[in-house]
Scaffold this motif. Structure first.
Motif, PDB file in Angstrom:
ATOM      1  N   PHE A 114       0.838  -1.195   0.000  1.00 37.75           N
ATOM      2  CA  PHE A 114       0.000   0.000   0.000  1.00 37.75           C
ATOM      3  C   PHE A 114       0.875   1.248   0.000  1.00 37.75           C
ATOM      4  N   GLY A 115       0.553   2.166  -0.898  1.00 37.85           N
ATOM      5  CA  GLY A 115       1.267   3.430  -0.974  1.00 37.85           C
ATOM      6  C   GLY A 115       2.363   3.461  -2.019  1.00 37.85           C
ATOM      7  N   TYR A 116       2.713   2.290  -2.575  1.00 37.73           N
ATOM      8  CA  TYR A 116       3.799   2.226  -3.553  1.00 37.73           C
ATOM      9  C   TYR A 116       3.266   1.888  -4.936  1.00 37.73           C
ATOM     10  N   TRP A 117       3.932   2.408  -5.952  1.00 40.63           N
ATOM     11  CA  TRP A 117       3.466   2.279  -7.324  1.00 40.63           C
ATOM     12  C   TRP A 117       4.646   2.005  -8.251  1.00 40.63           C
ATOM     13  N   GLY A 118       4.337   1.780  -9.527  1.00 39.85           N
ATOM     14  CA  GLY A 118       5.366   1.597 -10.535  1.00 39.85           C
ATOM     15  C   GLY A 118       5.696   0.141 -10.772  1.00 39.85           C
ATOM     16  N   SER A 119       6.407  -0.124 -11.876  1.00 47.15           N
ATOM     17  CA  SER A 119       6.723  -1.496 -12.258  1.00 47.15           C
ATOM     18  C   SER A 119       7.590  -2.191 -11.222  1.00 47.15           C
ATOM     19  N   ASN A 120       8.410  -1.440 -10.505  1.00 48.79           N
ATOM     20  CA  ASN A 120       9.267  -2.012  -9.468  1.00 48.79           C
ATOM     21  C   ASN A 120       8.825  -1.600  -8.063  1.00 48.79           C
ATOM     22  N   CYS A 121       7.638  -1.023  -7.970  1.00 43.54           N
ATOM     23  CA  CYS A 121       7.073  -0.610  -6.683  1.00 43.54           C
ATOM     24  C   CYS A 121       8.012   0.335  -5.922  1.00 43.54           C
ATOM     25  N   ALA A 122       8.694   1.195  -6.654  1.00 46.24           N
ATOM     26  CA  ALA A 122       9.662   2.096  -6.029  1.00 46.24           C
ATOM     27  C   ALA A 122       9.114   3.500  -5.821  1.00 46.24           C
ATOM     28  N   GLU A 123       7.965   3.805  -6.408  1.00 46.77           N
ATOM     29  CA  GLU A 123       7.400   5.149  -6.321  1.00 46.77           C
ATOM     30  C   GLU A 123       6.381   5.221  -5.184  1.00 46.77           C
ATOM     31  N   TYR A 124       6.571   6.170  -4.304  1.00 40.58           N
ATOM     32  CA  TYR A 124       5.663   6.316  -3.166  1.00 40.58           C
ATOM     33  C   TYR A 124       4.714   7.484  -3.400  1.00 40.58           C
ATOM     34  N   ARG A 125       3.439   7.244  -3.148  1.00 37.55           N
ATOM     35  CA  ARG A 125       2.427   8.296  -3.263  1.00 37.55           C
ATOM     36  C   ARG A 125       1.612   8.327  -1.983  1.00 37.55           C
ATOM     37  N   GLU A 126       1.508   9.480  -1.406  1.00 33.55           N
ATOM     38  CA  GLU A 126       0.742   9.617  -0.173  1.00 33.55           C
ATOM     39  C   GLU A 126      -0.742   9.751  -0.491  1.00 33.55           C
ATOM     40  N   SER A 127      -1.557   8.981   0.192  1.00 32.32           N
ATOM     41  CA  SER A 127      -3.004   9.038  -0.002  1.00 32.32           C
ATOM     42  C   SER A 127      -3.636   9.851   1.122  1.00 32.32           C
ATOM     43  N   VAL A 128      -4.601  10.653   0.772  1.00 28.40           N
ATOM     44  CA  VAL A 128      -5.277  11.511   1.744  1.00 28.40           C
ATOM     45  C   VAL A 128      -6.758  11.151   1.779  1.00 28.40           C
ATOM     46  N   ARG A 129      -7.269  10.834   2.954  1.00 30.93           N
ATOM     47  CA  ARG A 129      -8.693  10.542   3.093  1.00 30.93           C
ATOM     48  C   ARG A 129      -9.469  11.851   3.045  1.00 30.93           C
ATOM     49  N   ARG A 130     -10.466  11.913   2.189  1.00 32.56           N
ATOM     50  CA  ARG A 130     -11.210  13.160   1.992  1.00 32.56           C
ATOM     51  C   ARG A 130     -12.666  13.000   2.418  1.00 32.56           C
ATOM     52  N   ASN A 131     -13.257  14.119   2.792  1.00 31.09           N
ATOM     53  CA  ASN A 131     -14.675  14.181   3.110  1.00 31.09           C
ATOM     54  C   ASN A 131     -15.450  14.319   1.806  1.00 31.09           C
ATOM     55  N   ILE A 132     -16.374  13.404   1.554  1.00 34.35           N
ATOM     56  CA  ILE A 132     -17.102  13.431   0.292  1.00 34.35           C
ATOM     57  C   ILE A 132     -17.878  14.728   0.108  1.00 34.35           C
ATOM     58  N   MET A 133     -18.265  15.354   1.222  1.00 34.10           N
ATOM     59  CA  MET A 133     -19.025  16.601   1.121  1.00 34.10           C
ATOM     60  C   MET A 133     -18.170  17.761   0.615  1.00 34.10           C
ATOM     61  N   SER A 134     -16.855  17.604   0.677  1.00 41.18           N
ATOM     62  CA  SER A 134     -15.963  18.669   0.200  1.00 41.18           C
ATOM     63  C   SER A 134     -15.550  18.451  -1.254  1.00 41.18           C
ATOM     64  N   MET A 135     -15.988  17.352  -1.849  1.00 36.85           N
ATOM     65  CA  MET A 135     -15.634  17.076  -3.235  1.00 36.85           C
ATOM     66  C   MET A 135     -16.540  17.845  -4.190  1.00 36.85           C
ATOM     67  N   SER A 136     -16.042  18.043  -5.380  1.00 34.03           N
ATOM     68  CA  SER A 136     -16.865  18.661  -6.416  1.00 34.03           C
ATOM     69  C   SER A 136     -17.901  17.649  -6.897  1.00 34.03           C
ATOM     70  N   THR A 137     -18.896  18.130  -7.620  1.00 33.88           N
ATOM     71  CA  THR A 137     -19.929  17.235  -8.141  1.00 33.88           C
ATOM     72  C   THR A 137     -19.317  16.156  -9.034  1.00 33.88           C
ATOM     73  N   THR A 138     -18.358  16.558  -9.860  1.00 27.03           N
ATOM     74  CA  THR A 138     -17.696  15.600 -10.746  1.00 27.03           C
ATOM     75  C   THR A 138     -16.954  14.536  -9.946  1.00 27.03           C
ATOM     76  N   GLU A 139     -16.262  14.951  -8.887  1.00 31.22           N
ATOM     77  CA  GLU A 139     -15.529  14.008  -8.049  1.00 31.22           C
ATOM     78  C   GLU A 139     -16.474  13.060  -7.322  1.00 31.22           C
ATOM     79  N   GLN A 140     -17.595  13.588  -6.844  1.00 28.37           N
ATOM     80  CA  GLN A 140     -18.575  12.744  -6.168  1.00 28.37           C
ATOM     81  C   GLN A 140     -19.151  11.701  -7.135  1.00 28.37           C
ATOM     82  N   GLN A 141     -19.453  12.114  -8.336  1.00 30.24           N
ATOM     83  CA  GLN A 141     -19.998  11.189  -9.322  1.00 30.24           C
ATOM     84  C   GLN A 141     -18.984  10.106  -9.675  1.00 30.24           C
ATOM     85  N   LYS A 142     -17.714  10.488  -9.779  1.00 25.90           N
ATOM     86  CA  LYS A 142     -16.666   9.516 -10.077  1.00 25.90           C
ATOM     87  C   LYS A 142     -16.551   8.506  -8.944  1.00 25.90           C
TER      88      LYS A 142
END
Length: 219
Positions: free
Chosen positions: A106-134
């Motif tokens: 969890f948190g790592y990406w790429g073909s060799n799993c060497a890239e780290y990306r931080e995930s942020v938990r968001r409040n759905i009420m703060s998302m745009s309509t497009t983001e909520q639909q997605k």
């Protein structure tokens, strides 16, 4: 019992099989051998060993005793998880993960799993309509897609036969798999008592494991 549900049930999902029953192991052979070391399609070897992604190893579980509120042993498949079903699983190296080491931790990406990306938990009420639909569209997709990697058990290990001759597993969609894992961990636990009945004791929620259990689970 705290060690059963805090360290042995959920936390070890991520260290061994990620979830309970990988599809390639949910069969008579897997139950008979008690080994779940599936081949990674990337190099055709168990656990991606030829590519250095992982190797098949004995499962290590905690030797910490259960608390006095659970004085039993060998009556619940979740005790010393996952030994009732498998005692050898893939042990992934580095940032690799998944039941066959074919994914990234969890948190790592790429073909060799060497890239780290931080995930942020968001409040759905703060998302745009497009983001909520997605977001909702992904939920609908998960609800209508049979999970290709995992199945669920519909019976106890004992019911499947000494040599696994009667495997009891079923398909499930990806959304309900997430729900079912939570159910499997927190369902009632056998505590003996008058008539040896199942009692409504939920150690996933009614103990000190509540916060860390759910934080790891939501990842």
């Amino acid at each position: 019992m705290k060690s059963l549900f805090l360290s042995a049930v959920l936390l070890q999902f991520f260290e061994t099989c990620w979830s309970q029953f990988p599809r390639p192991c949910a069969n008579s052979e897997g139950l008979r051998t008690k080994e779940c070391c599936p081949v990674w399609s990337g190099d055709g070897s168990p656990c991606g060993a030829l590519s250095g992604r992982g190797f098949c190893a004995d499962v290590s579980v905690s030797d910490e005793p259960n608390g006095p509120q659970y004085p039993h042993s060998g009556i619940d498949d979740r005790e010393r998880w996952p030994l009732a079903f498998f005692n050898r699983t893939c042990r992934c190296a580095g940032n690799y993960g998944g039941f066959n080491c074919g994914e990234c931790r969890f948190g790592y990406w790429g073909s060799n799993c060497a890239e780290y990306r931080e995930s942020v938990r968001r409040n759905i009420m703060s998302m745009s309509t497009t983001e909520q639909q997605k977001f909702i569209s992904y939920l609908n997709l998960a609800k209508n897609t049979i999970n290709p990697d995992y199945v669920i058990t519909t019976g106890t290990r004992a019911e499947m036969g000494e040599n696994g001759e009667s495997p009891m597993f079923s398909d499930i969609n990806t959304y309900d798999l997430f729900v079912w894992i939570h159910y499997y961990v927190s369902r009632d636990t056998f505590l003996g008592g008058p008539g040896n009945v199942w009692r409504d004791i939920d150690f996933a929620h009614e103990s000190a494991a509540f916060l860390p259990w759910h934080r790891v689970y939501l990842l």
